[in-house]
Design a protein around this motif. Structure first.
Motif, PDB file in Angstrom:
ATOM      1  N   ARG A  79      41.267  89.726 105.461  1.00 15.01           N
ATOM      2  CA  ARG A  79      41.716  88.357 105.659  1.00 15.01           C
ATOM      3  C   ARG A  79      41.490  87.941 107.105  1.00 15.01           C
ATOM      4  NH1 ARG A  79      44.375  91.042 102.263  1.00 15.01           N
ATOM      5  NH2 ARG A  79      45.516  92.187 103.838  1.00 15.01           N
ATOM      6  N   ALA A 103      33.112  81.420 106.073  1.00 13.62           N
ATOM      7  CA  ALA A 103      33.304  82.124 104.795  1.00 13.62           C
ATOM      8  C   ALA A 103      31.967  82.280 104.075  1.00 13.62           C
ATOM      9  CB  ALA A 103      34.303  81.377 103.918  1.00 13.62           C
ATOM     10  N   ARG A 152      32.515  85.441 101.862  1.00 19.35           N
ATOM     11  CA  ARG A 152      33.925  85.495 101.507  1.00 19.35           C
ATOM     12  C   ARG A 152      34.363  84.199 100.841  1.00 19.35           C
ATOM     13  NH1 ARG A 152      37.401  88.184 106.434  1.00 19.35           N
ATOM     14  NH2 ARG A 152      36.183  90.086 106.668  1.00 19.35           N
ATOM     15  N   GLU A 153      35.514  84.255 100.196  1.00 15.60           N
ATOM     16  CA  GLU A 153      36.129  83.050  99.643  1.00 15.60           C
ATOM     17  C   GLU A 153      36.799  82.281 100.782  1.00 15.60           C
ATOM     18  OE1 GLU A 153      39.718  81.742  96.588  1.00 15.60           O
ATOM     19  OE2 GLU A 153      39.115  83.842  96.690  1.00 15.60           O
ATOM     20  N   PHE A 154      36.783  80.958 100.699  1.00 14.24           N
ATOM     21  CA  PHE A 154      37.460  80.119 101.681  1.00 14.24           C
ATOM     22  C   PHE A 154      38.746  79.593 101.062  1.00 14.24           C
ATOM     23  CE2 PHE A 154      38.408  75.878 103.367  1.00 14.24           C
ATOM     24  CZ  PHE A 154      38.654  76.219 104.685  1.00 14.24           C
ATOM     25  N   VAL A 155      39.840  79.677 101.810  1.00 15.15           N
ATOM     26  CA  VAL A 155      41.126  79.161 101.369  1.00 15.15           C
ATOM     27  C   VAL A 155      41.641  78.190 102.428  1.00 15.15           C
ATOM     28  CG1 VAL A 155      43.528  79.733 100.809  1.00 15.15           C
ATOM     29  CG2 VAL A 155      41.677  81.297 100.130  1.00 15.15           C
ATOM     30  N   THR A 158      48.785  84.839 100.559  1.00 18.36           N
ATOM     31  CA  THR A 158      47.438  85.249 100.976  1.00 18.36           C
ATOM     32  C   THR A 158      47.352  86.746 101.255  1.00 18.36           C
ATOM     33  OG1 THR A 158      47.785  84.793 103.351  1.00 18.36           O
ATOM     34  CG2 THR A 158      46.958  82.970 101.966  1.00 18.36           C
ATOM     35  N   MET A 174      45.340  88.466  98.745  1.00 16.45           N
ATOM     36  CA  MET A 174      43.936  88.064  98.604  1.00 16.45           C
ATOM     37  C   MET A 174      43.031  88.995  99.390  1.00 16.45           C
ATOM     38  SD  MET A 174      44.361  83.962  99.042  1.00 16.45           S
ATOM     39  CE  MET A 174      45.408  83.014  97.958  1.00 16.45           C
ATOM     40  N   ASN A 189      39.003  89.602 101.024  1.00 19.92           N
ATOM     41  CA  ASN A 189      37.747  88.982 101.462  1.00 19.92           C
ATOM     42  C   ASN A 189      37.849  87.459 101.522  1.00 19.92           C
ATOM     43  OD1 ASN A 189      36.373  91.467 101.769  1.00 19.92           O
ATOM     44  ND2 ASN A 189      36.173  91.559  99.539  1.00 19.92           N
ATOM     45  N   VAL A 190      38.827  86.974 102.290  1.00 18.46           N
ATOM     46  CA  VAL A 190      39.037  85.548 102.430  1.00 18.46           C
ATOM     47  C   VAL A 190      39.040  85.113 103.894  1.00 18.46           C
ATOM     48  CG1 VAL A 190      40.316  85.244 100.261  1.00 18.46           C
ATOM     49  CG2 VAL A 190      41.562  85.750 102.372  1.00 18.46           C
ATOM     50  N   VAL A 194      40.978  82.078 105.783  1.00 21.95           N
ATOM     51  CA  VAL A 194      42.060  81.137 105.530  1.00 21.95           C
ATOM     52  C   VAL A 194      42.178  80.171 106.703  1.00 21.95           C
ATOM     53  CG1 VAL A 194      44.532  80.876 105.057  1.00 21.95           C
ATOM     54  CG2 VAL A 194      43.307  82.907 104.225  1.00 21.95           C
TER      55      VAL A 194
END
Length: 179
Positions: free
Chosen positions: A5, A24, A29-32, A69, A72, A74-75, A77
């Motif tokens: 993270r 990201a 990675r995922e974006f949050v 989070t 979560m 691989n994000v 944030v």
């Protein structure tokens, strides 16, 4: 693992969402966006939450979303401007991830807020001069929280795709967070 993270902190309109999405993508990675997560979970836009529950009620909802989070992986944030300043949020981010303070000048922040229109409850109805003064003093009060971040990076130049790409490349060359 905490490397899974990356939390981006900084003042409103410093470019956290713009930079975070691009970073990201570059990292796979995922974006949050924490504000979007709060709105989904609360079923209302942030201005409505603030109007109905006050800033304290919003900050509680934001803190609950932030705590989620930790599960979560691989994000990247992007946090709200006040997220690290509420209770133990900055300590939480430091414990559960890597942190980056995206820095922009009060003048640049005011320009971006004006360009975005009246969407931010904390600065609604302020003239450009009042806005710059507010941003300067408010930013100064939040810096003790932001400066606890592991890294610091300029968000001053994020107006074009080239500037965004250059800032992402600069970050990756200097800091390269673990995947």
């Amino acid at each position: 693992m905490k490397e899974e993270r990356l939390y981006i902190v900084g003042y409103m309109a410093c470019g956290k969402t713009t930079f975070g999405r691009a970073l990201a993508q570059a990292l796979g990675r995922e974006f949050v966006d924490l504000d979007e997560l709060v709105e989904r979970q609360e079923g209302a836009p942030i201005p409505q939450i603030m109007a109905e529950r006050g800033e304290g009620g919003f900050r509680l909802a934001e803190s609950r979303a932030l705590k989620q989070t930790a599960a979560m992986k691989n994000v990247v944030v992007a946090c709200g401007g006040g997220t690290p300043c509420w209770r133990d949020n900055m300590e939480f981010m430091t414990l559960h991830g890597q942190t980056l303070w995206l820095v922009a000048s009060p003048g640049r922040i005011a320009e971006r807020i004006i360009a975005a229109g009246p969407t931010r409850p904390l600065v609604a109805g302020k003239s450009p001069e009042e806005l710059t003064d507010f941003v300067s003093s408010h930013l100064l009060s939040r810096q003790p929280f932001y400066c606890r971040a592991m890294w610091r990076l300029s968000g001053e130049h994020l107006e074009s795709q080239k500037e965004i790409d250059d800032t992402v490349r600069d970050f990756l060359q200097k800091f390269r967070p673990e995947k």
